[in-house]
Write a protein that holds these residues in place. Structure first.
Motif, short mmCIF file in Angstrom:
data_model
loop_
_atom_site.label_atom_id
_atom_site.label_comp_id
_atom_site.label_asym_id
_atom_site.label_seq_id
_atom_site.Cartn_x
_atom_site.Cartn_y
_atom_site.Cartn_z
N ALA A 7 13.03 -6.80 -7.77
CA ALA A 7 11.59 -6.65 -7.97
C ALA A 7 10.86 -6.44 -6.64
CB ALA A 7 11.03 -7.89 -8.69
N PHE A 8 11.34 -7.12 -5.59
CA PHE A 8 10.71 -6.98 -4.28
C PHE A 8 10.83 -5.54 -3.78
CE2 PHE A 8 11.33 -6.86 0.36
CZ PHE A 8 10.09 -7.32 0.78
N LEU A 9 12.03 -4.96 -3.89
CA LEU A 9 12.25 -3.61 -3.39
C LEU A 9 11.52 -2.56 -4.23
CD1 LEU A 9 16.01 -3.83 -2.39
CD2 LEU A 9 14.07 -3.64 -0.84
N LYS A 10 11.41 -2.82 -5.54
CA LYS A 10 10.69 -1.87 -6.40
C LYS A 10 9.18 -1.97 -6.20
CE LYS A 10 14.19 -1.50 -10.03
NZ LYS A 10 14.55 -1.82 -11.44
N ASN A 11 8.70 -3.17 -5.83
CA ASN A 11 7.29 -3.37 -5.50
C ASN A 11 6.36 -2.80 -6.58
OD1 ASN A 11 5.00 -4.06 -4.05
ND2 ASN A 11 5.12 -2.27 -2.68
N ASN A 12 6.65 -3.20 -7.83
CA ASN A 12 5.83 -2.75 -8.97
C ASN A 12 5.75 -1.22 -9.05
OD1 ASN A 12 5.10 -5.42 -9.85
ND2 ASN A 12 3.63 -5.50 -8.15
N GLY A 13 6.86 -0.58 -8.72
CA GLY A 13 6.91 0.87 -8.81
C GLY A 13 6.35 1.59 -7.60
N LYS A 14 5.85 0.83 -6.62
CA LYS A 14 5.23 1.46 -5.44
C LYS A 14 6.20 1.61 -4.27
CE LYS A 14 1.98 -1.65 -5.44
NZ LYS A 14 0.78 -2.43 -5.06
N ASN A 15 7.34 0.93 -4.33
CA ASN A 15 8.34 0.97 -3.25
C ASN A 15 7.73 0.59 -1.90
OD1 ASN A 15 10.04 1.73 -5.28
ND2 ASN A 15 10.60 3.71 -4.39
N GLY A 16 8.24 1.15 -0.80
CA GLY A 16 7.71 0.86 0.52
C GLY A 16 8.22 -0.43 1.14
N LYS A 17 9.32 -0.99 0.60
CA LYS A 17 9.88 -2.24 1.13
C LYS A 17 11.29 -2.00 1.66
CE LYS A 17 6.16 -4.36 0.13
NZ LYS A 17 5.25 -4.85 1.20
N SER A 18 11.77 -2.96 2.48
CA SER A 18 13.08 -2.81 3.10
C SER A 18 13.89 -4.09 2.94
CB SER A 18 12.95 -2.49 4.60
OG SER A 18 12.22 -1.30 4.81
N MET A 19 15.22 -3.93 3.00
CA MET A 19 16.12 -5.07 2.92
C MET A 19 17.31 -4.83 3.83
SD MET A 19 18.07 -6.65 -0.43
CE MET A 19 19.53 -7.68 -0.27
#
Length: 534
Positions: A303-315
């Motif tokens: 869920a964190f990486l998908k960011n409510n469909g907005k993306n823009g996250k890294s792991m």
């Protein structure tokens, strides 16, 4: 006319001629005196004018570039090219406040040198490098749009200067600290921190100066308007996710020496208990888990990486070099088209001291960016092989770092059984999922590093010998879009040079600036006076 009259006339004429000649001689001497006297004063005036002009020019030039010339063989009093370029590029003003007198750094070095001498050890601890470099930061910053203002203060006499920084700094500010600030961002280099800037090399009985990277990083961090916020997963339901006996040191190095030191705001979290809020964090780090994650934890990461469909996250995920039975994590990685193989990569030909400490090559330069020195080796100890899984999705997988062609895999169970043919194998891989919205593409990225010991203290701090720090930081910066971080090479200080105390330096300055010019002026005046009296 009688002979008597003629004789008197000749005498009169002779007297007149003598008087005329004497008068002419006097006029000639007076002219010469006036000539030489005027030249004397003109030359004095010219010398004074030249000295004044040179001082004005020197004052102007000192504001544009350092006037002190570093002639030490290790360039200890000069900034590296990386730091110079970084401070020239500043767009903001930076204040550096030192809560001690300037000469305290030299005094503390002299003290420990005397203690060492009493114990029969001849060492040099040139802590005076620090204030000299602070001067250089200030001077080079003048060439850019920003500025660096350095001030030495006495906390007891002027506590208000320090109190204003405490509003934006949660830690303690004490005597002999170096406060670096810009706006409401503050970093503090403690006395313990800067004393550790001189690191001993027991094999050569010499020292390395690692302080420039600390100071430059602090300047970059406080001027970073958009720092990357990192959730560093340390525990799950209160228990450590990794084997602390094996990994506590390397995890600390990765978090503090690589990320936090270079402007990443790291917060330790419990992945099972705490929220992994996309509004609060930009990146999450999972380091060497020895236990599998529960399904709710996996869902939280997804869920964190998908960011409510907005993306823009890294792991960032780094596997334990020996753990193989982690099915939930393996399934999560497979969804990103990555598999961590159950083998280690060995290379007898291209390695650092051990065949398991393999050397790597850059396979995707765009994913890393420009390196300061591409010739330095990249070392990956005990690295597991990573492979890309072909799936019916739109994942973009980049094989960033690979082993050499002579490397081969061995089974994790016995570390001996060869499980494949020789050939280059992937050690660092990035998978990306993108989302397009209104002609804008936003990407979430997963970086997997097969070597859990690649960012250990040795390979990160010895950045003049290894490229590990540069490669890892540049790759993470490129993935997250972070700008401004820079790896500054350490300086290996040579012991074969002449050092001066403050008193000796002051005496030399008096001789060069005052005594020698005075003697030259005296000699010049004597010569001019002698010529004038001729």
């Amino acid at each position: 006319m009688s002979k008597k009259d003629i004789g008197e006339t000749k005498v009169t004429n002779a007297v007149d001629n003598a008087e005329e000649k004497a008068e002419t001689a006097v006029k000639t001497r007076n002219f010469k005196k006036l000539k030489y006297g005027s030249m004397f004063y003109i030359i004095i005036a010219l010398v004074i004018a030249i000295v004044v002009v040179l001082n004005i020019m020197a004052s102007i030039m000192s504001k544009r570039s350092p006037m002190k010339i570093d002639i030490t063989p290790d360039s200890r009093y000069e900034l590296t090219e990386q730091s110079v370029n970084a401070v020239k590029a500043l767009k903001k003003d930076v204040d550096i406040v030192v809560t001690s007198e300037r000469n305290y750094f030299e005094q503390i070095g002299n003290y420990y040198e005397r203690v060492a001498a009493q114990n029969g050890n001849a060492i040099e601890l040139p802590f005076e490098i620090i204030p000299e470099l602070l001067d250089k930061y200030s001077l080079y910053a003048e060439k850019g749009d920003g500025s660096i203002n350095v001030k030495y203060v006495d906390m007891d006499k002027d506590p208000d200067i320090v109190n204003k920084y405490k509003e934006n700094y949660s830690g303690d500010i004490a005597h002999n600290n170096i406060i670096v600030s810009s706006g409401d961002r503050v970093e503090v280099i403690t006395e313990s921190d800067w004393m550790n800037m001189l690191m001993p090399d027991q094999s050569t009985m010499s020292f390395s100066f690692v302080g420039e990277s600390t100071i430059t990083s602090a300047i970059m961090n406080v001027t970073d308007a958009n720092p990357i916020r990192v959730a560093f997963v340390k525990t799950m339901n209160g228990a450590s996710i990794c084997n602390d006996d094996t990994y506590s040191g390397v995890v600390s190095s990765f978090e503090n020496l690589l990320l936090a030191k270079n402007g990443y705001d790291c917060t330790d979290i419990d992945i099972a208990i705490e929220e992994l809020d996309p509004e609060k964090y930009d990146m999450v780090v999972i380091y060497a888990p020895s236990v599998d994650f529960t399904e709710p934890v996996i869902n939280k990461l997804d869920a964190f990486l998908k960011n409510n469909g907005k993306n823009g996250k890294s792991m960032i995920y780094v596997p334990d070099y020996s753990k193989t039975n982690l099915p939930n994590i393996d399934e999560f990685l497979a969804d990103w088209s990555i598999k961590v193989e159950n083998n280690l990569i060995i290379d007898e030909k291209n390695a650092d001291m051990s065949a398991a400490n393999i050397m790597l090559n850059v396979n995707d330069p765009d994913a890393i960016g420009k390196l300061a020195n591409e010739k330095l080796p990249i070392i990956a100890p005990l690295s597991r092989e990573l492979t890309a899984i072909s799936k019916n999705n739109e994942d973009v997988v980049k094989e960033v770092l690979k082993s050499c062609d002579e490397s081969y895999p061995v089974d994790l169970k016995d570390m001996q059984t060869v499980t494949g043919e020789a050939g280059a194998r992937t050690v660092l891989m990035i998978s990306q999922k993108s989302h397009s919205e209104q002609l804008k593409t936003v990407t979430s990225s997963l970086l997997v590093l097969g070597s859990s010991f690649m960012p250990n203290n040795t390979y990160l701090t010895q950045n003049a010998a290894y490229n590990n720090a540069n490669v890892l930081l540049s790759t993470i910066n490129t993935m997250t879009g972070k700008e401004g971080s820079v790896i500054v090479p350490d300086k290996n200080l040579q012991q074969s040079f002449i050092t001066m105390t403050t008193k000796q330096a002051r005496n030399i300055q008096i001789i060069v600036v005052w005594v020698i010019p005075f003697l030259i002026a005296v000699v010049g005046i004597i010569v001019l006076l002698r010529r004038r009296n001729k």
